[in-house]
Design a protein around this motif. Structure first.
Motif, mmCIF file in Angstrom:
data_model
loop_
_atom_site.group_PDB
_atom_site.id
_atom_site.type_symbol
_atom_site.label_atom_id
_atom_site.label_comp_id
_atom_site.label_asym_id
_atom_site.label_seq_id
_atom_site.Cartn_x
_atom_site.Cartn_y
_atom_site.Cartn_z
ATOM 1 N N THR A 72 16.434 6.364 -4.156
ATOM 2 C CA THR A 72 16.372 5.520 -2.967
ATOM 3 C C THR A 72 14.957 5.081 -2.615
ATOM 4 N N PRO A 73 13.948 5.961 -2.583
ATOM 5 C CA PRO A 73 12.591 5.476 -2.265
ATOM 6 C C PRO A 73 12.024 4.537 -3.322
ATOM 7 N N TYR A 74 12.333 4.803 -4.596
ATOM 8 C CA TYR A 74 11.788 3.958 -5.661
ATOM 9 C C TYR A 74 12.385 2.553 -5.619
ATOM 10 N N PRO A 148 -1.425 -3.386 0.077
ATOM 11 C CA PRO A 148 -1.488 -2.076 -0.591
ATOM 12 C C PRO A 148 -0.349 -1.926 -1.590
ATOM 13 N N GLY A 149 -0.522 -1.012 -2.512
ATOM 14 C CA GLY A 149 0.511 -0.767 -3.508
ATOM 15 C C GLY A 149 1.602 0.154 -2.994
ATOM 16 N N SER A 150 2.615 0.291 -3.810
ATOM 17 C CA SER A 150 3.747 1.148 -3.417
ATOM 18 C C SER A 150 3.382 2.614 -3.394
ATOM 19 N N TYR A 151 2.213 2.979 -3.966
ATOM 20 C CA TYR A 151 1.810 4.383 -3.971
ATOM 21 C C TYR A 151 1.571 4.908 -2.564
ATOM 22 N N GLU A 152 1.409 4.009 -1.589
ATOM 23 C CA GLU A 152 1.252 4.459 -0.210
ATOM 24 C C GLU A 152 2.530 5.101 0.322
ATOM 25 N N TYR A 153 3.675 4.800 -0.297
ATOM 26 C CA TYR A 153 4.959 5.364 0.126
ATOM 27 C C TYR A 153 5.636 6.149 -0.987
ATOM 28 N N ALA A 254 9.949 9.705 3.431
ATOM 29 C CA ALA A 254 10.320 9.760 4.846
ATOM 30 C C ALA A 254 9.176 10.290 5.693
ATOM 31 N N ASN A 255 8.455 11.292 5.200
ATOM 32 C CA ASN A 255 7.321 11.820 5.947
ATOM 33 C C ASN A 255 6.230 10.768 6.134
ATOM 34 N N TYR A 278 12.592 3.360 10.075
ATOM 35 C CA TYR A 278 12.231 4.653 10.653
ATOM 36 C C TYR A 278 13.481 5.491 10.942
ATOM 37 N N GLU A 279 14.490 4.867 11.528
ATOM 38 C CA GLU A 279 15.723 5.587 11.822
ATOM 39 C C GLU A 279 16.455 6.005 10.550
ATOM 40 N N GLN A 280 16.463 5.121 9.554
ATOM 41 C CA GLN A 280 17.101 5.462 8.282
ATOM 42 C C GLN A 280 16.391 6.633 7.605
#
Length: 402
Positions: A72-74, A148-153, A254-255, A278-280
């Motif tokens: 899901t995050p990727y 910024p790149g996706s590495y931030e998340y 999520a953090n 944020y809610e998800q």
């Protein structure tokens, strides 16, 4: 097949996806039922089959949910990366007075690397300052600004696939170690059989062999059932740990989303899409792990329910029927002993009858031999009395004349 273009399609995309998932679950259930029935010599009651089908549906769904949660995050599923999308929007940097910055020019643009952003924190009731680089993380020294790149998340999708394969490999290896250390029957199997069994129980924890297989009395069957439960519990606990590890990318993302959102909402504000993300993130970070934990506990309950209530041979090892089962076994043992005695008596009688028949045959044979010998002996002929009288008459007349 699952594109959003509905032109020239006789079925909607969502319905096709749902049907595909349902068919996959159906195939998984039927395969598991066939395997379980084969391990029980082709006999599986309807209630037992219902329990096995429920377990299969539950654990297959959990395994699928964990895999989806991992990626899901990727992939940015469930609108989770709205903060990342918002950071791609370039903002106009404000200009500040040189009196505030103590510089020679009258005013200049904000330097995101060195300048500080001051804001009032409503929650703490204090003024706080953070570097502009934490709020505006794009590179504003380029034209246009570089987001910024996706590495931030989250990391790259390629790295996600690589880590996912490693987790699956570790899971398979730990299953093999757990099985070899707890199951006696699997240690007697070939390497290919061990590997095949480990892959079969990858999503649904189960024992290598059923407790009803094997010889012994009731106590032996009960001991095998307890060993089976220990084996299944250890594999289930191992699977739960692997599932929790698969949630680590989601928890990490999520953090970061929660931290980013709390900073933005106190400083420059957020978009409605960011509130949804944020809610998800908050919802998924604890609801899915909780559901997986509850499902694992329910699965263990179904395992106990099957082996203590709906197993085909559970009646012979139940506590209430233990004395009756022992009596049945004693009676069967007594019947077996009686049959053995009857067989021995029959064999002895057969031997006696056979010996008597042999003696009769010997006596008959001896009689025939004596008869044959008597037939070959020459018997003396009896004299003919008339001829003897006639031969003696002249002698008698001669004696009379004299």
């Amino acid at each position: 097949v699952f594109s959003n273009d509905n032109e020239n399609q006789w079925i909607s995309t969502e319905l096709a996806l749902v049907l595909s998932v349902l068919w996959s679950f159906k195939t998984s259930i039927t395969t598991r039922l066939k395997a379980k029935k084969f391990s029980l010599d082709g006999f599986l009651p309807s209630l037992g089959a219902a329990v096995v089908a429920t377990r299969t549906l539950l654990m297959t769904g959990i395994k699928t949910a964990c895999a989806v949660a991992y990626f899901t995050p990727y992939l940015g599923l469930f609108s989770l990366l709205q903060h990342f999308q918002a950071e791609k929007i370039a903002l106009n940097l404000p200009s500040v007075s040189c009196e505030i910055l103590n510089c020679t020019d009258w005013q200049r643009q904000i330097d995101t690397d060195t300048d500080m952003f001051h804001y009032w924190n409503v929650e703490t009731g204090k003024a706080e300052s953070v570097p502009y680089s934490e709020i505006l993380r794009s590179n504003y020294k380029t034209d246009p600004p570089t987001p910024p790149g996706s590495y931030e998340y989250i990391g790259k999708l390629q790295d996600g696939y690589f880590h996912f394969i490693i987790i699956l490999g570790i899971h398979l290896l730990l299953i093999l170690c757990c099985k070899v250390s707890t199951s006696r029957t699997i240690r007697q199997s070939s390497r290919w059989d061990i590997l095949r069994h480990a892959s079969d129980i990858f999503s649904l924890p189960d024992a290598h062999s059923d407790w009803s297989q094997g010889n012994g009395n009731i106590n032996n069957h009960r001991k095998r059932r307890m060993s089976l439960m220990i084996e299944v519990v250890l594999v289930s606990l191992l699977q739960w740990v692997i599932h929790m590890i698969m949630f680590s990318p989601l928890w990490n993302t999520a953090n970061k989303i929660l931290t980013r959102h709390e900073l933005l909402i106190q400083s420059i504000g957020v978009f409605p899409e960011e509130i949804e993300a944020y809610e998800q993130a908050y919802f998924l970070s604890w609801v899915i792990p909780l559901c997986v934990t509850i499902a694992s506990i329910i699965d263990l309950g179904l395992v106990c329910l099957f082996h203590w209530k709906f197993h085909p041979w559970v009646s012979i090892v139940m506590e209430d029927n233990l004395e009756d089962a022992e009596k049945i076994l004693d009676l069967s043992q007594e019947d077996e002993n009686n049959k053995t005695k009857e067989t021995e008596e029959f064999l002895e009688l057969s031997i006696v009858v056979t010996d008597e028949q042999k003696m009769d045959e010997v006596e008959k044979h001896v009689a025939e031999v004596f008869e044959m010998q008597n037939s070959h002996i020459v018997q003396p002929e009896k004299p003919d009395m008339e001829q003897l009288d006639k031969s003696q008459e002249p002698d008698m007349e001669k004696q009379h004349l004299e």
